[in-house]
Scaffold this motif. Structure first.
Motif, PDB file in Angstrom:
ATOM      1  N   PHE A  58      33.998  68.295 -37.769  1.00  0.00           N
ATOM      2  CA  PHE A  58      32.568  68.016 -36.465  1.00  0.00           C
ATOM      3  C   PHE A  58      33.084  67.097 -35.698  1.00  0.00           C
ATOM      4  O   PHE A  58      32.713  67.009 -34.353  1.00  0.00           O
ATOM      5  N   THR A  59      33.693  65.614 -35.697  1.00  0.00           N
ATOM      6  CA  THR A  59      34.112  64.801 -34.734  1.00  0.00           C
ATOM      7  C   THR A  59      34.886  65.666 -33.601  1.00  0.00           C
ATOM      8  O   THR A  59      34.565  65.426 -32.966  1.00  0.00           O
ATOM      9  N   LEU A  60      35.599  66.077 -34.358  1.00  0.00           N
ATOM     10  CA  LEU A  60      36.315  66.697 -33.664  1.00  0.00           C
ATOM     11  C   LEU A  60      36.144  67.809 -32.281  1.00  0.00           C
ATOM     12  O   LEU A  60      36.443  67.656 -31.096  1.00  0.00           O
ATOM     13  N   ALA A  61      35.105  68.730 -32.934  1.00  0.00           N
ATOM     14  CA  ALA A  61      34.224  69.678 -32.589  1.00  0.00           C
ATOM     15  C   ALA A  61      33.470  68.702 -31.612  1.00  0.00           C
ATOM     16  O   ALA A  61      33.218  69.593 -30.005  1.00  0.00           O
ATOM     17  N   LEU A  62      32.576  67.608 -31.815  1.00  0.00           N
ATOM     18  CA  LEU A  62      32.003  67.358 -31.087  1.00  0.00           C
ATOM     19  C   LEU A  62      33.031  66.447 -29.854  1.00  0.00           C
ATOM     20  O   LEU A  62      31.986  66.958 -28.814  1.00  0.00           O
ATOM     21  N   GLN A  63      33.577  65.810 -30.338  1.00  0.00           N
ATOM     22  CA  GLN A  63      34.595  65.571 -28.435  1.00  0.00           C
ATOM     23  C   GLN A  63      34.668  66.988 -27.905  1.00  0.00           C
ATOM     24  O   GLN A  63      35.243  66.055 -26.530  1.00  0.00           O
ATOM     25  N   ASP A  64      34.901  67.690 -28.125  1.00  0.00           N
ATOM     26  CA  ASP A  64      35.634  68.860 -27.131  1.00  0.00           C
ATOM     27  C   ASP A  64      35.078  69.511 -26.528  1.00  0.00           C
ATOM     28  O   ASP A  64      34.284  69.694 -25.377  1.00  0.00           O
ATOM     29  N   ILE A  65      33.178  69.447 -27.511  1.00  0.00           N
ATOM     30  CA  ILE A  65      32.530  69.916 -26.172  1.00  0.00           C
ATOM     31  C   ILE A  65      31.772  69.516 -25.291  1.00  0.00           C
ATOM     32  O   ILE A  65      31.850  69.128 -23.482  1.00  0.00           O
ATOM     33  N   LEU A  66      32.380  67.632 -25.452  1.00  0.00           N
ATOM     34  CA  LEU A  66      31.553  66.733 -24.268  1.00  0.00           C
ATOM     35  C   LEU A  66      33.015  66.719 -23.049  1.00  0.00           C
ATOM     36  O   LEU A  66      32.999  66.584 -21.738  1.00  0.00           O
ATOM     37  N   LEU A  67      34.294  66.673 -23.795  1.00  0.00           N
ATOM     38  CA  LEU A  67      35.291  66.867 -22.882  1.00  0.00           C
ATOM     39  C   LEU A  67      35.806  67.902 -22.164  1.00  0.00           C
ATOM     40  O   LEU A  67      35.551  68.372 -21.012  1.00  0.00           O
ATOM     41  N   ASN A  68      34.710  69.506 -22.653  1.00  0.00           N
ATOM     42  CA  ASN A  68      35.087  70.662 -22.251  1.00  0.00           C
ATOM     43  C   ASN A  68      33.557  70.605 -21.491  1.00  0.00           C
ATOM     44  O   ASN A  68      34.025  71.927 -19.866  1.00  0.00           O
ATOM     45  N   GLN A  69      32.676  69.997 -21.298  1.00  0.00           N
ATOM     46  CA  GLN A  69      31.834  70.888 -20.377  1.00  0.00           C
ATOM     47  C   GLN A  69      31.509  69.056 -19.478  1.00  0.00           C
ATOM     48  O   GLN A  69      29.542  69.556 -18.848  1.00  0.00           O
ATOM     49  N   THR A  70      31.977  68.374 -20.012  1.00  0.00           N
ATOM     50  CA  THR A  70      32.013  67.357 -18.679  1.00  0.00           C
ATOM     51  C   THR A  70      32.990  66.811 -18.178  1.00  0.00           C
ATOM     52  O   THR A  70      34.020  66.984 -18.200  1.00  0.00           O
ATOM     53  N   ASN A  71      32.976  65.745 -17.550  1.00  0.00           N
ATOM     54  CA  ASN A  71      34.383  64.894 -16.600  1.00  0.00           C
ATOM     55  C   ASN A  71      34.215  63.667 -16.774  1.00  0.00           C
ATOM     56  O   ASN A  71      35.019  62.794 -16.154  1.00  0.00           O
ATOM     57  N   LEU A  72      33.884  63.283 -17.958  1.00  0.00           N
ATOM     58  CA  LEU A  72      33.471  61.690 -19.127  1.00  0.00           C
ATOM     59  C   LEU A  72      35.372  62.103 -19.590  1.00  0.00           C
ATOM     60  O   LEU A  72      35.278  62.619 -19.411  1.00  0.00           O
TER      61      LEU A  72
END
Length: 170
Positions: A58-72
């Motif tokens: 779950f931690t990795l999935a949350l990191q992935d969505i933030l990396l994929n949908q933002t420029n942060l």
């Protein structure tokens, strides 16, 4: 007439886009001039039933969505946006029965308590529980590939809901 129409149309679209400010196709409402990074602290599994890989995945999935949908940028500490929390629910319950009093269909439900801190805009901070489920045949065992599929579907929905709440202002 047709040759003039195309440039005027394109210029009009460009002016409309510029006048609307920064637009994100993901719906993220982020001021990239001040917000540069995020961190996702490891989620712990505090559910009564502990499936070993749930918290880490779950931690990795949350990191992935933030990396994929933002420029942060992802950081381990001092992030402008901080996500932390715990898995609070992990349970399987029958949702339909057969005439022989056995489960015809089961439901895996996972609940996650999330604390979100926006160091640049503290008024956007929140703590909220997110939950989603996966239904499967009562004759199937939730192991191996079946479990991986269930977790993937649940995590996709949970992480999108968390993204929307924290960054899309939905």
């Amino acid at each position: 007439m047709a040759k003039l129409f195309k440039p005027v149309f394109l210029i009009s679209i460009l002016l409309i886009a510029v006048s609307c400010g920064v637009y994100s196709f993901t719906g993220a409402d982020i001021d990239y001039s001040t917000t540069k990074s995020f961190q996702v602290n490891n989620f712990t599994n505090n559910a009564p039933i502990v499936e070993p890989k749930v918290a880490r995945n779950f931690t990795l999935a949350l990191q992935d969505i933030l990396l994929n949908q933002t420029n942060l940028s992802l950081t381990n500490n001092n992030g402008d946006l901080i996500y932390e929390g715990e898995i609070v629910d992990y349970y399987i319950a029958p949702i339909t029965a057969t005439s022989r009093n056995t489960a015809a269909e089961n439901r895996l439900t996972i609940g996650v308590n999330v604390r979100f801190t926006n160091t640049k805009s503290p008024e956007k901070d929140f703590e909220q529980k997110f939950s989603f489920y996966y239904d499967y045949s009562g004759s199937a065992q939730l192991i191996g590939g079946q479990l991986d599929t269930a977790l993937s579907i649940i995590f996709e929905r949970l992480t999108q809901d968390i993204f929307n709440k924290s960054l899309a202002n939905w």
